[in-house]
Design a protein around this motif. Structure first.
Motif, mmCIF file in Angstrom:
data_model
loop_
_atom_site.group_PDB
_atom_site.id
_atom_site.type_symbol
_atom_site.label_atom_id
_atom_site.label_comp_id
_atom_site.label_asym_id
_atom_site.label_seq_id
_atom_site.Cartn_x
_atom_site.Cartn_y
_atom_site.Cartn_z
ATOM 1 N N SER A 153 0.833 -1.209 0.000
ATOM 2 C CA SER A 153 0.000 0.000 0.000
ATOM 3 C C SER A 153 0.868 1.259 0.000
ATOM 4 O O SER A 153 0.551 2.247 -0.673
ATOM 5 C CB SER A 153 -0.937 -0.005 1.211
ATOM 6 O OG SER A 153 -0.201 -0.042 2.430
ATOM 7 N N ARG A 154 1.960 1.225 0.737
ATOM 8 C CA ARG A 154 2.862 2.380 0.772
ATOM 9 C C ARG A 154 3.564 2.556 -0.574
ATOM 10 O O ARG A 154 3.701 3.680 -1.074
ATOM 11 C CB ARG A 154 3.893 2.204 1.885
ATOM 12 C CG ARG A 154 4.904 3.335 1.992
ATOM 13 C CD ARG A 154 5.780 3.180 3.223
ATOM 14 N NE ARG A 154 6.732 4.267 3.343
ATOM 15 C CZ ARG A 154 8.006 4.184 2.961
ATOM 16 N NH1 ARG A 154 8.477 3.055 2.443
ATOM 17 N NH2 ARG A 154 8.812 5.216 3.092
ATOM 18 N N SER A 155 4.020 1.456 -1.161
ATOM 19 C CA SER A 155 4.676 1.528 -2.468
ATOM 20 C C SER A 155 3.735 2.113 -3.513
ATOM 21 O O SER A 155 4.136 2.947 -4.336
ATOM 22 C CB SER A 155 5.136 0.131 -2.903
ATOM 23 O OG SER A 155 6.097 -0.390 -2.011
ATOM 24 N N ALA A 184 -4.223 -1.427 1.406
ATOM 25 C CA ALA A 184 -4.132 -1.298 2.860
ATOM 26 C C ALA A 184 -5.173 -2.182 3.545
ATOM 27 O O ALA A 184 -4.900 -2.815 4.575
ATOM 28 C CB ALA A 184 -4.308 0.160 3.271
ATOM 29 N N ASP A 204 10.700 -1.002 7.483
ATOM 30 C CA ASP A 204 9.331 -1.343 7.098
ATOM 31 C C ASP A 204 8.564 -1.929 8.279
ATOM 32 O O ASP A 204 7.359 -1.683 8.444
ATOM 33 C CB ASP A 204 9.345 -2.332 5.937
ATOM 34 C CG ASP A 204 9.465 -1.644 4.586
ATOM 35 O OD1 ASP A 204 9.483 -0.405 4.546
ATOM 36 O OD2 ASP A 204 9.546 -2.347 3.559
ATOM 37 N N LEU A 207 7.259 0.853 10.402
ATOM 38 C CA LEU A 207 6.107 1.514 9.785
ATOM 39 C C LEU A 207 4.841 0.674 9.942
ATOM 40 O O LEU A 207 3.778 1.191 10.294
ATOM 41 C CB LEU A 207 6.388 1.763 8.299
ATOM 42 C CG LEU A 207 7.402 2.856 7.965
ATOM 43 C CD1 LEU A 207 7.737 2.827 6.483
ATOM 44 C CD2 LEU A 207 6.858 4.227 8.360
ATOM 45 N N GLY A 325 9.190 0.312 -2.626
ATOM 46 C CA GLY A 325 9.357 -0.071 -1.227
ATOM 47 C C GLY A 325 10.377 -1.168 -1.085
ATOM 48 O O GLY A 325 11.001 -1.613 -2.048
#
Length: 431
Positions: A153-155, A184, A204, A207, A325
């Motif tokens: 989701s972050r990538s 997410a 990671d 996070l 990521g």
């Protein structure tokens, strides 16, 4: 004593080199095969750029190994995901929506009612298949582990920010932003279904621990088989600069565009118009890249059988990554070969390496130019970076580090023990 049975479910064939996900899986598979009888099922929904086979090396490490491609069967689903309304209405991310599940389950009917001591699902994209194997085939596993690798989701969110409305268009921007939100939600669902989730870096983990239980998260670092160090080079004009990566991956495609349009011109302004040569290698070069290479913007070699000659010929490896990521295995590879790395802060994220110690950090074209100029002006700088980078990869990112992390996570789990503070300390060593 009877060895435990481990099922590995993946969409990527393991490999010794090349694409990062394949290298990670290959290293983990070799570490796990020391302890477990492995059944590996590799199902790919992507059209291969060349024929893929399950090499004898991996067959020998597994008690059973199955590979098949379902690109043709998945094409109608891929077409549906190209429809804007379908994507807006679909509660699931497109990444998880292109599996022809019924067809795949028919191919895996031999596993009906089979019981494993553990399952390792490689990447979140495979979760729909694991759910279907349980629901439709009655496959069971006492321990359930997901190798998330990085935070999808972050990538995705970083890619959306990188490309912006100007590139994606207004509706495209909305669709890709929703994709991050859907990913997410899938991560949250996976955490509720799997006993442990693995990542590739302590950064990671920190996070993700903001959203989920830290005790549920383990770290297995991305590692390489450290190659023999290449002969040292004394940087001199023209500087030979190298970019390595899967070229049709959007963050890498963006990096090559940034190199072509801004970074290399800035470097040539710094060191002289004829004193910087860029070479690009990697799988899947786009048509734009082929056109740029034909016009003389850089030297393009695409997918190469051996990367060593290209590392040997370069003075520095450039990593101008602005999205994505995990950790860049290509930085570790460059350290191993004994080459200078100039990277953005994000590109070096997750790697225990310091500015001016193991690598140089640059976040703008001018900073890339300044770093490149320093290689010509400070002869001792390259030697220091190379020595420290090589030492770092030997200490933290070799196969030994992979084996230690795998053992710390999987052996207590297979013995029925809950993760302990000792396990976490072993899986995420300090610098």
């Amino acid at each position: 004593m009877t060895r435990k049975k481990l099922l590995i479910l993946t969409q990527t064939l393991p490999a010794l080199g090349g694409q990062g996900t394949a290298m990670r899986l290959g290293n983990m598979l070799e570490a796990l095969a020391r302890h477990f009888d492995i059944t590996m099922i590799c199902v790919s929904v992507d059209r291969p750029t060349h024929p893929e086979i399950l090499a004898e090396r991996w067959k020998q490490l597994c008690s059973r190994a199955i590979f098949f491609n379902v690109a043709d069967e998945g094409e109608p689903l891929r077409q549906r995901q190209r429809n804007t309304l379908t994507r807006l209405m679909n509660p699931h991310p497109k990444l998880l929506s292109t599996w022809p599940v019924e067809h795949i389950m028919s191919r895996l009917s031999q596993f009906r009612s089979e019981h494993f001591d553990a399952v390792l699902v490689s990447r979140i994209r495979l979760m729909p298949l694991w759910r279907a194997m349980q629901a439709q085939l009655g496959v069971r596993a006492d321990r359930r582990i997901l190798d998330l690798d990085d935070i999808e989701s972050r990538s995705q969110a970083l890619q959306v920010n990188m490309l912006g409305v100007s590139h994606l268009g207004r509706m495209g921007y909305v669709l890709e932003w929703l994709e991050a939100k859907k990913l997410a939600r899938e991560e949250a669902r996976a955490f509720s279904e799997m006993e442990q989730v693995l990542l590739c870096s302590p950064e990671d983990k920190a996070l993700l621990a903001q959203r989920f239980s830290e005790r549920q998260i383990g770290v297995i670092p991305n590692t390489i088989r450290v190659p023999a160090q290449l002969p040292a080079r004394q940087p001199r004009a023209p500087l030979q600069l190298l970019f390595v990566g899967t070229l049709n991956y959007p963050p890498n495609e963006n990096a090559v565009k940034w190199l072509t349009e801004e970074i290399i011109p800035a470097i040539r302004k710094q060191v002289g118009p004829d004193n910087a040569v860029l070479t690009v290698i990697g799988r899947g070069p786009t048509e734009w890249m082929k056109q740029q290479a034909a016009a003389g913007a850089f030297v393009l070699h695409g997918d190469v059988p051996d990367v060593a000659p290209y590392y040997e010929a370069c003075d520095a490896v450039l990593v101008p990554i602005r999205a994505g990521g995990g950790t860049r295995i290509k930085i570790l590879e460059a350290f191993g070969y004994g080459r200078v790395v100039i990277s953005t802060t994000l590109g070096a994220e997750g790697i225990a390496a310091g500015y001016g110690s193991e690598l140089l950090i640059a976040n703008s074209p001018d900073e890339f130019a300044e770093a490149s100029g320093r290689l010509l002006q400070e002869p001792e700088l390259a030697q220091r970076l190379i020595a420290h980078g090589r030492r770092r990869v030997m200490e933290r990112y070799s196969m030994g580090a992979c084996e230690e992390a795998v053992d710390a996570i999987f052996l207590p789990t297979m013995a029925g023990q809950a993760p302990t503070g000792l396990q976490e300390a072993q899986a995420t060593p300090t610098s």
